[in-house]
Design a protein around this motif. Structure first.
Motif, PDB file in Angstrom:
ATOM      1  N   ARG A 195      50.668  -5.867 -57.524  1.00 23.95           N
ATOM      2  CA  ARG A 195      50.497  -5.142 -56.263  1.00 23.95           C
ATOM      3  C   ARG A 195      49.307  -4.202 -56.347  1.00 23.95           C
ATOM      4  NH1 ARG A 195      51.643  -7.519 -52.478  1.00 23.95           N
ATOM      5  NH2 ARG A 195      51.706  -5.592 -51.246  1.00 23.95           N
ATOM      6  N   LYS A 196      49.036  -3.693 -57.536  1.00 24.25           N
ATOM      7  CA  LYS A 196      47.894  -2.815 -57.772  1.00 24.25           C
ATOM      8  C   LYS A 196      47.115  -3.381 -58.948  1.00 24.25           C
ATOM      9  CE  LYS A 196      45.559   1.210 -57.621  1.00 24.25           C
ATOM     10  NZ  LYS A 196      44.760   1.666 -56.478  1.00 24.25           N
ATOM     11  N   PRO A 197      45.825  -3.675 -58.780  1.00 22.73           N
ATOM     12  CA  PRO A 197      45.048  -4.241 -59.891  1.00 22.73           C
ATOM     13  C   PRO A 197      45.077  -3.331 -61.119  1.00 22.73           C
ATOM     14  CG  PRO A 197      43.811  -4.358 -57.841  1.00 22.73           C
ATOM     15  CD  PRO A 197      45.013  -3.514 -57.566  1.00 22.73           C
ATOM     16  N   LEU A 198      45.093  -3.952 -62.297  1.00 25.62           N
ATOM     17  CA  LEU A 198      45.015  -3.240 -63.564  1.00 25.62           C
ATOM     18  C   LEU A 198      43.663  -3.527 -64.211  1.00 25.62           C
ATOM     19  CD1 LEU A 198      48.570  -3.953 -65.065  1.00 25.62           C
ATOM     20  CD2 LEU A 198      47.784  -1.879 -63.903  1.00 25.62           C
ATOM     21  N   MET A 199      43.171  -2.559 -64.964  1.00 26.25           N
ATOM     22  CA  MET A 199      41.863  -2.707 -65.610  1.00 26.25           C
ATOM     23  C   MET A 199      41.922  -2.054 -66.985  1.00 26.25           C
ATOM     24  SD  MET A 199      38.148  -1.330 -64.201  1.00 26.25           S
ATOM     25  CE  MET A 199      37.699  -2.755 -63.195  1.00 26.25           C
ATOM     26  N   SER A 200      41.336  -2.698 -67.976  1.00 28.81           N
ATOM     27  CA  SER A 200      41.303  -2.118 -69.313  1.00 28.81           C
ATOM     28  C   SER A 200      40.259  -1.009 -69.382  1.00 28.81           C
ATOM     29  CB  SER A 200      40.980  -3.195 -70.352  1.00 28.81           C
ATOM     30  OG  SER A 200      39.642  -3.642 -70.207  1.00 28.81           O
ATOM     31  N   VAL A 201      40.399  -0.150 -70.373  1.00 26.03           N
ATOM     32  CA  VAL A 201      39.412   0.907 -70.625  1.00 26.03           C
ATOM     33  C   VAL A 201      38.028   0.298 -70.786  1.00 26.03           C
ATOM     34  CG1 VAL A 201      38.685   2.641 -72.310  1.00 26.03           C
ATOM     35  CG2 VAL A 201      41.080   2.512 -71.616  1.00 26.03           C
ATOM     36  N   SER A 292      30.198  -1.365 -85.679  1.00 21.24           N
ATOM     37  CA  SER A 292      31.433  -0.616 -85.469  1.00 21.24           C
ATOM     38  C   SER A 292      31.257   0.811 -85.959  1.00 21.24           C
ATOM     39  CB  SER A 292      32.584  -1.296 -86.218  1.00 21.24           C
ATOM     40  OG  SER A 292      33.782  -0.572 -86.069  1.00 21.24           O
ATOM     41  N   MET A 293      31.645   1.780 -85.109  1.00 19.75           N
ATOM     42  CA  MET A 293      31.554   3.183 -85.498  1.00 19.75           C
ATOM     43  C   MET A 293      32.759   3.571 -86.348  1.00 19.75           C
ATOM     44  SD  MET A 293      28.693   4.011 -84.303  1.00 19.75           S
ATOM     45  CE  MET A 293      28.719   5.784 -84.592  1.00 19.75           C
ATOM     46  N   PRO A 294      32.634   4.606 -87.153  1.00 20.61           N
ATOM     47  CA  PRO A 294      33.748   5.026 -88.025  1.00 20.61           C
ATOM     48  C   PRO A 294      34.967   5.437 -87.203  1.00 20.61           C
ATOM     49  CG  PRO A 294      31.692   6.087 -88.674  1.00 20.61           C
ATOM     50  CD  PRO A 294      31.431   5.424 -87.362  1.00 20.61           C
ATOM     51  N   PRO A 295      36.179   5.268 -87.745  1.00 23.39           N
ATOM     52  CA  PRO A 295      37.397   5.706 -87.046  1.00 23.39           C
ATOM     53  C   PRO A 295      37.310   7.186 -86.679  1.00 23.39           C
ATOM     54  CG  PRO A 295      37.965   4.382 -88.961  1.00 23.39           C
ATOM     55  CD  PRO A 295      36.492   4.644 -89.049  1.00 23.39           C
ATOM     56  N   GLY A 296      37.769   7.525 -85.490  1.00 27.17           N
ATOM     57  CA  GLY A 296      37.728   8.908 -85.040  1.00 27.17           C
ATOM     58  C   GLY A 296      36.457   9.293 -84.313  1.00 27.17           C
ATOM     59  N   PHE A 315      38.703  -1.498 -79.561  1.00 28.15           N
ATOM     60  CA  PHE A 315      40.159  -1.591 -79.626  1.00 28.15           C
ATOM     61  C   PHE A 315      40.710  -0.456 -80.480  1.00 28.15           C
ATOM     62  CE2 PHE A 315      38.744  -5.916 -78.747  1.00 28.15           C
ATOM     63  CZ  PHE A 315      39.578  -6.277 -77.686  1.00 28.15           C
ATOM     64  N   ASN A 316      41.952  -0.086 -80.201  1.00 25.32           N
ATOM     65  CA  ASN A 316      42.665   0.941 -80.978  1.00 25.32           C
ATOM     66  C   ASN A 316      41.924   2.272 -80.999  1.00 25.32           C
ATOM     67  OD1 ASN A 316      44.656  -1.024 -81.733  1.00 25.32           O
ATOM     68  ND2 ASN A 316      43.229  -1.773 -83.303  1.00 25.32           N
ATOM     69  N   GLY A 317      41.236   2.581 -79.890  1.00 26.44           N
ATOM     70  CA  GLY A 317      40.532   3.851 -79.781  1.00 26.44           C
ATOM     71  C   GLY A 317      39.179   3.895 -80.460  1.00 26.44           C
ATOM     72  N   ASP A 318      38.735   2.798 -81.056  1.00 31.56           N
ATOM     73  CA  ASP A 318      37.443   2.755 -81.733  1.00 31.56           C
ATOM     74  C   ASP A 318      36.317   2.445 -80.743  1.00 31.56           C
ATOM     75  OD1 ASP A 318      38.663   3.293 -84.131  1.00 31.56           O
ATOM     76  OD2 ASP A 318      38.788   1.193 -84.748  1.00 31.56           O
ATOM     77  N   TYR A 319      35.079   2.638 -81.227  1.00 28.51           N
ATOM     78  CA  TYR A 319      33.897   2.374 -80.404  1.00 28.51           C
ATOM     79  C   TYR A 319      32.919   1.476 -81.145  1.00 28.51           C
ATOM     80  CZ  TYR A 319      35.142   5.995 -77.003  1.00 28.51           C
ATOM     81  OH  TYR A 319      35.769   6.726 -76.030  1.00 28.51           O
TER      82      TYR A 319
END
Length: 444
Positions: A195-201, A292-296, A315-319
């Motif tokens: 009913r409402k579209p969802l979108m990933s970060v 891949s950037m370091p965790p955090g 994924f999992n908050g990483d960049y």
């Protein structure tokens, strides 16, 4: 096949995961079969969309695609996959070209019909897809918009920028729709009857006016400018489940879990990045080099418009740190098309495939040249006016090459190996469809 042999021996047959990539020029689907941590690509299929169409509102600056043709290519792809394996699909991962936007009516976004091996859906009250290549938002127009609270600079082809363009140039257009998303968000919404579209970060960050740190739209800023915020999808973490299929689809059982739509770039990287010391070079329609950037790690509060490096949510908050170029295989395609037009005007008709072959042979035979070429014919987001004109310190030890343009062109591969002072490895089954399937496989 091994699957059939296992079934005949009475062993339990593992479920399949389907990965789909709705790309800029083609649609690809890949079936992944696995038990525990083992995974095998069962089948894959690709179809050209031939979806580019004219833009009535934006004219030559518009870059739009016919959604009906994209879904037709998707249906052709799935129809070509083995029914026996589609019937075992338990999870579906979907990705596609980022930044772009398509509008639809929530109650009439598609219609389901019986076709061949099982039900399929076709677009109904849906706009054209305004792609990431769209240039209707000039630098002057973008400078007139409110400053986003985001670490990513706003650019033409971004979903929110396109909405602002319609709001100011063609407001009547927006009144015809009550939902919006990327092309892959649209497919997820249709499969799950959302009913409402969802979108990933990942996709939200690619639209602009999104704060990746607190995972929210810049609603206060947008409201003050009259932006129709009801069109903004709800945002969730990449890898989460958006819903379940509301109908059997090409033989895929009703109730299969569908992941929230993911960014195609992130999925391409996910399909091959295994070591923190690897850098991934992807050259397809456009090109990206990422690490891949370091965790955090957290990106800066404000963007640096002059920087060629952007930080993409992974994924999992990483960049991922990404040097993204608008120029890739599209430059080669444009050059070949130009040569074909020249030869036709001279009274000759030469197939584009023959031109590609001769260009590659000539380039391979060339050893040294003083000719300097700046093939940025599509500009760059950090320097849009530049038309046709960083890794040692991060600990990178290897380059992983991916993308259709790199896979098909020996000259590009030679240039990559010449430019980078690292070993270059070309991946197998490295693509966004495979990455989308792997994400769902690892989250089953």
């Amino acid at each position: 096949m091994a699957l059939a042999a296992g079934e005949a021996a009475g062993r339990p047959v593992p479920a399949c995961v389907l990965g789909i990539d709705l790309g800029t020029t083609s649609v690809k689907a890949a079936l992944l079969i696995g038990a525990e941590q083992e995974q095998v690509v069962a089948e894959s299929c690709s179809r050209e969309t031939q979806a580019y169409t004219s833009s009535l509102e934006a004219g030559p600056q518009g870059m739009e695609q016919d959604v009906w043709r994209i879904i037709r290519a998707l249906n052709e792809c799935l129809a070509a996959l083995p029914q026996q394996q589609l019937q075992r699909v338990s999870h579906i991962g979907i990705t596609g070209q980022m930044h772009g936007i398509v509008f639809w009516k929530r109650d009439k976004g598609c219609k389901w019909t019986e076709s061949g091996p099982g039900p399929t859906f076709e677009p109904e009250e849906v706009s054209h897809l305004v792609t990431w290549q769209d240039t209707r938002c000039s630098p002057t127009f973008l400078s007139s918009l409110p400053l986003p609270q985001s670490h990513i600079s706003l650019a033409t082809g971004f979903g929110c920028a396109t909405v602002f363009w319609y709001l100011k140039k063609s407001p009547g257009f927006l009144k015809s729709y009550d939902a919006a998303g990327t092309i892959h968000d649209y497919v997820v919404a249709m499969l799950c009857d959302l009913r409402k579209p969802l979108m990933s970060v990942q996709n939200a960050a690619s639209w602009g006016y999104f704060n990746s740190r607190n995972k929210s739209w810049n609603t206060d800023i947008l409201k003050e400018s009259g932006f129709p915020i009801h069109l903004l999808p709800e945002v969730r973490d990449p890898g989460s489940i958006a819903g379940r299929t509301v109908s059997a689809w090409h033989g895929i059982p009703k109730g299969a879990k569908v992941g929230i739509a993911l960014g195609d770039f992130q999925c391409s990287v996910y399909s091959c990045l295994t070591e923190k010391t690897d850098a991934v070079l992807n050259i397809s329609t456009s090109a990206q080099l990422s690490i891949s950037m370091p965790p955090g790690f957290q990106p800066p509060d404000m963007p640096d418009p002059s920087s060629a490096v952007t930080y993409f949510p992974y994924f999992n908050g990483d960049y991922l740190a990404v040097a993204a170029s608008l120029n890739g295989g599209n430059v080669l395609a444009t050059f070949v098309d130009m040569v074909a037009q020249w030869t036709e005007e001279l009274g000759l008709r030469v197939q584009e495939s023959d031109i590609y072959t001769k260009i590659i042979k000539a380039a391979l035979a060339q050893t040294k040249s003083k000719l300097s070429i700046h093939p940025t014919i599509f500009g760059e987001r950090h320097v849009p006016e530049q038309l046709a004109s960083c890794l040692m310190q991060t600990g990178v030890r290897r380059i992983l090459g991916s993308g259709s343009a790199l896979a098909r062109n020996e000259v590009l591969r030679q240039e990559v190996e010449r430019v980078f002072p690292f070993p270059v490895v070309y991946g197998k089954d490295v693509d966004a469809a495979m990455g989308a399937a792997m994400v769902m496989f690892h989250r089953k």
